[in-house]
Design a protein around this motif. Structure first.
Motif, PDB file in Angstrom:
ATOM      1  N   HIS A   9      -6.736   5.843-133.448  1.00  0.00           N
ATOM      2  CA  HIS A   9      -7.323   4.869-132.629  1.00  0.00           C
ATOM      3  C   HIS A   9      -8.567   5.278-132.394  1.00  0.00           C
ATOM      4  O   HIS A   9      -9.511   4.631-131.958  1.00  0.00           O
ATOM      5  CB  HIS A   9      -6.357   5.338-131.022  1.00  0.00           C
ATOM      6  CG  HIS A   9      -6.790   4.812-129.453  1.00  0.00           C
ATOM      7  ND1 HIS A   9      -7.239   3.746-129.612  1.00  0.00           N
ATOM      8  CD2 HIS A   9      -7.163   5.448-128.707  1.00  0.00           C
ATOM      9  CE1 HIS A   9      -7.619   3.031-128.840  1.00  0.00           C
ATOM     10  NE2 HIS A   9      -8.209   4.659-128.376  1.00  0.00           N
ATOM     11  N   SER A  10      -8.955   6.969-132.392  1.00  0.00           N
ATOM     12  CA  SER A  10      -9.974   7.334-133.028  1.00  0.00           C
ATOM     13  C   SER A  10     -11.284   7.172-133.725  1.00  0.00           C
ATOM     14  O   SER A  10     -12.476   6.748-133.296  1.00  0.00           O
ATOM     15  CB  SER A  10      -9.721   9.090-132.573  1.00  0.00           C
ATOM     16  OG  SER A  10      -9.308   9.346-132.136  1.00  0.00           O
ATOM     17  N   SER A  20     -12.605   3.743-132.138  1.00  0.00           N
ATOM     18  CA  SER A  20     -13.262   3.779-130.593  1.00  0.00           C
ATOM     19  C   SER A  20     -14.379   4.748-131.222  1.00  0.00           C
ATOM     20  O   SER A  20     -15.654   3.844-130.701  1.00  0.00           O
ATOM     21  CB  SER A  20     -12.368   4.771-129.758  1.00  0.00           C
ATOM     22  OG  SER A  20     -11.270   4.790-129.141  1.00  0.00           O
ATOM     23  N   LEU A  44      -6.245   7.388-125.898  1.00  0.00           N
ATOM     24  CA  LEU A  44      -7.360   8.647-126.791  1.00  0.00           C
ATOM     25  C   LEU A  44      -6.867   9.904-125.903  1.00  0.00           C
ATOM     26  O   LEU A  44      -6.570  10.727-126.404  1.00  0.00           O
ATOM     27  CB  LEU A  44      -9.163   8.075-126.724  1.00  0.00           C
ATOM     28  CG  LEU A  44      -9.882   8.900-126.979  1.00  0.00           C
ATOM     29  CD1 LEU A  44      -9.643   8.769-128.545  1.00  0.00           C
ATOM     30  CD2 LEU A  44     -11.534   9.318-126.291  1.00  0.00           C
ATOM     31  N   TYR A  61      -3.616   8.814-132.700  1.00  0.00           N
ATOM     32  CA  TYR A  61      -4.942   9.356-131.806  1.00  0.00           C
ATOM     33  C   TYR A  61      -5.836   9.335-133.001  1.00  0.00           C
ATOM     34  O   TYR A  61      -6.964   8.566-132.468  1.00  0.00           O
ATOM     35  CB  TYR A  61      -4.597  10.621-131.768  1.00  0.00           C
ATOM     36  CG  TYR A  61      -6.054  11.404-130.897  1.00  0.00           C
ATOM     37  CD1 TYR A  61      -6.703  11.817-129.739  1.00  0.00           C
ATOM     38  CD2 TYR A  61      -6.552  12.115-131.826  1.00  0.00           C
ATOM     39  CE1 TYR A  61      -7.771  12.122-129.441  1.00  0.00           C
ATOM     40  CE2 TYR A  61      -7.851  12.987-131.552  1.00  0.00           C
ATOM     41  CZ  TYR A  61      -8.468  12.360-130.475  1.00  0.00           C
ATOM     42  OH  TYR A  61      -9.824  12.953-130.189  1.00  0.00           O
ATOM     43  N   ASN A 115     -13.291  13.710-127.858  1.00  0.00           N
ATOM     44  CA  ASN A 115     -12.447  12.975-126.247  1.00  0.00           C
ATOM     45  C   ASN A 115     -14.224  12.800-125.628  1.00  0.00           C
ATOM     46  O   ASN A 115     -13.742  12.052-125.210  1.00  0.00           O
ATOM     47  CB  ASN A 115     -11.375  13.934-125.909  1.00  0.00           C
ATOM     48  CG  ASN A 115     -10.384  14.142-126.492  1.00  0.00           C
ATOM     49  OD1 ASN A 115     -10.437  12.551-126.717  1.00  0.00           O
ATOM     50  ND2 ASN A 115      -9.046  14.221-126.342  1.00  0.00           N
ATOM     51  N   ASP A 146      -8.345   1.725-123.478  1.00  0.00           N
ATOM     52  CA  ASP A 146      -9.031   3.341-124.295  1.00  0.00           C
ATOM     53  C   ASP A 146      -9.203   4.165-124.304  1.00  0.00           C
ATOM     54  O   ASP A 146      -9.165   5.200-125.056  1.00  0.00           O
ATOM     55  CB  ASP A 146     -10.270   2.266-124.944  1.00  0.00           C
ATOM     56  CG  ASP A 146      -9.392   0.850-125.970  1.00  0.00           C
ATOM     57  OD1 ASP A 146      -9.158   0.431-126.032  1.00  0.00           O
ATOM     58  OD2 ASP A 146     -11.393   0.192-126.436  1.00  0.00           O
ATOM     59  N   SER A 176      -3.808  12.665-127.618  1.00  0.00           N
ATOM     60  CA  SER A 176      -4.440  13.529-128.356  1.00  0.00           C
ATOM     61  C   SER A 176      -3.628  15.012-127.047  1.00  0.00           C
ATOM     62  O   SER A 176      -3.758  15.750-128.001  1.00  0.00           O
ATOM     63  CB  SER A 176      -5.783  13.825-127.793  1.00  0.00           C
ATOM     64  OG  SER A 176      -6.241  14.031-126.304  1.00  0.00           O
TER      65      SER A 176
END
Length: 570
Positions: free
Chosen positions: A558-559, A562, A401, A555, A447, A397, A405
């Motif tokens: 996926h963010s 997360s 991330l 990104y 991040n 993960d 990015s």
């Protein structure tokens, strides 16, 4: 005295014999320790009766439930070599097929993909029939529900895209290769089998056919990455193969395929347009599947914990301001995005559309930067311990991330250089420069916030004042230490720090959703204003955007996942 002298001589003789034995046999240090712990027969005769019986040794805590340490074997090396060779071969074929007039055509590329997809399907069938029965351990962190649901959603939309591709190229069989129809058919079968395979087996820690499983998983991983590269190159050709007399916006809307081959029925244009809008979902599907295949590959031969970790519960009542502000931001972004799409195609309204788009994005990334900076400050004030457990899923993960990015960072930095070199004259260029700089800041702050959140121990509610998780009493020192980092629940709800962190997570999560929607469904301000195009040239700038933008879209998606994990942890 005589007896003592005889005993001394005997002890010296025994020591000399042991020394000579070690010298002549050339034992290692480990063997010496074993030899000392297990005396020789001569020593046993004299000392066995004097050794008191002791308790049997018990395994240490590190040995319980832990996998034995082992180096990487030949199967691991072979799987890596196989993956690298497939990726390089696929990249070479895809790059050559993108060149006009090259001997390697898109049909050759699709033939290679059909062979690769077929081999992957056969291996998944073999795994499902033979290997899965021997799986005795599962990784509770791998294949979370949100990832599998996202895979199913993107897989379903990819199947619909393949149906449109089949219908589109079926109308061109009289003048085009039948491979263009066979490829979406095989790809649809592959997506169906792979989605089922990853949904069922994403948590497996394989202990049988380990070498074959590693190779099969790397083939699956490389197959998805090659499909992703093929999609990126097709998008690149979609921008660059248009006639020069078309405007930049009409280049983006150019159709796929050979213009000389006419479709036999009139609805081909509808299928092309539908294929274009479903394109981002297929790209996201390939990246999701690659991530899950990588985690399975890391878990081959690993003995994970038998019990699943207790997952924090999602409660809507914990937040109020963040969801409301985030929903308002999403609705505002959707409204401005619709206005942008309607006005940017008209030359006289293009500047207005770009102004609206840039201002909206500047406001969004500015609010996100402030919120994530505040969240990082709250993490510094909170003394909750960090997770030290080795977890392939968490490592992936974080890697995804940071790696994803880079795509948006590349586009932003190239824009900054071009706009700064050209002077950034006019409101549109100034706003574009500000957006690029603020995007770099926002990516860095987000991040930091997400990575810090993922590495924190999940919040555990205390069962009783002054007691631990197992009900035992805590000392006064441990009480003060626990109070300093646990952020325990108060009488009327959760602690204000935890509530604020949850509000920030929800707001930033919704902001990432709107930042995913706009580029995924056609927002291309990079091609609607011409500073970067004139500075770098259209071909180079199109390559930069079309390679970096899919990473940027992934990104944002996926963010979202997360940030949801961080929301549950805090």
């Amino acid at each position: 005295m005589t007896t003592l002298a005889q005993m001394d001589v005997r002890n010296v003789t025994l020591e000399m014999m042991r020394t000579c034995t070690r010298l002549f046999s050339r034992k290692t240090r480990r063997d010496e320790r074993v030899s000392e712990s297990h005396p020789s027969s001569t020593e046993t005769v004299d000392q066995i009766d004097t050794i008191p019986p002791g308790p049997a040794p018990t395994p240490g805590p590190a040995a319980v439930g832990a996998a034995p340490a082992a180096g990487h074997g030949g199967g691991w090396t072979l799987s890596v070599i196989l993956c690298v060779n497939i990726l390089i071969l696929g990249a070479a074929l895809i790059s050559c097929s993108a060149v006009n007039g090259a001997a390697v055509t898109p049909v050759h590329r699709q033939i290679f993909l059909i062979v690769l997809l077929s081999l992957t399907i056969l291996w998944m069938l073999f795994y499902t029939i033979f290997t899965r029965r021997a799986v005795s351990s599962k990784d509770s962190h791998a294949g979370p529900l949100w990832l599998r649901v996202g895979l199913v959603l993107f897989g379903l939309l990819s199947l619909i895209m393949d149906m449109f591709m089949i219908a589109n190229y079926s109308g061109r069989l009289h003048c085009d290769s039948p491979v263009k129809v066979a490829f979406p058919c095989i790809q649809a079968v592959f997506i169906f089998f792979q989605t089922y395979f990853l949904w069922i087996h994403a948590k497996d820690c394989v202990q049988l056919h380990k070498d074959l499983t590693r190779c099969g998983l790397t083939v699956t991983l490389s197959c998805n990455l090659v499909l992703w590269m093929s999609a990126v190159v097709e998008e690149y050709n979609h921008h660059t193969d248009a006639p020069e007399n078309l405007t930049v916006r009409s280049i983006q809307r150019a159709s796929f395929g050979d213009h000389k081959c006419k479709c036999s029925f009139t609805s081909c244009g509808v299928f092309k347009e539908a294929y274009y809008y479903l394109y981002p979902f297929n790209i996201e599907y390939s990246l999701f599947a690659s991530a899950m295949a990588y985690v399975m590959w890391k878990n081959v031969g690993r003995l994970a914990e038998e019990h699943a970790h207790q997952r924090p519960k999602f409660r809507v009542k914990d937040v109020s301001v963040g969801p409301v502000a985030g929903i308002l931001l999403v609705l505002t972004g959707l409204a401005t995005f619709i206005v942008y799409e309607m006005q940017v195609v008209e030359e006289e309204q293009k500047n207005t559309a770009l102004l609206i788009h840039f201002i909206t994005n500047i406001v969004i990334v500015s609010l996100m930067s402030v919120c994530t900076a505040a969240g990082c400050l709250l993490f510094c004030l909170d003394q909750r311990p960090h997770v030290r457990e080795d977890n392939p899923t968490r490592g992936l993960d974080v890697g995804l991330l940071v790696g994803a990015s880079m795509g948006q960072l590349v586009i932003s930095y190239f824009s900054v250089v071009a706009l700064a070199a050209e002077g950034a004259e006019g409101h549109v260029n100034s706003l574009n420069l500000a957006w690029a700089v603020l995007t770099v800041v926002q990516l860095g702050m987000q991040n930091l916030f997400v990575i810090a959140g993922l590495h924190r121990e999940p919040y555990q509610e205390s069962r009783a004042p002054g007691t631990g998780a197992n009900g035992t009493a805590l000392s006064p020192v441990r009480k003060r230490r626990k109070r300093s980092f646990s952020l325990a629940a108060c009488r009327h709800g959760i602690n204000w720090k935890r509530r604020l962190l949850k509000e920030i997570c929800v707001f930033v999560l919704l902001a990432n959703i709107i930042l995913w929607i706009m580029p995924a469904f056609g927002a291309r301000p990079q091609f609607d204003q011409t500073v970067e195009i004139h500075f770098y040239g259209f071909t180079m700038w199109a390559a930069i955007v079309n390679i970096g933008l899919p990473f940027g879209i992934f990104y944002r998606m996926h963010s979202v996942a997360s940030l949801f994990e961080v929301y549950l942890i805090v």
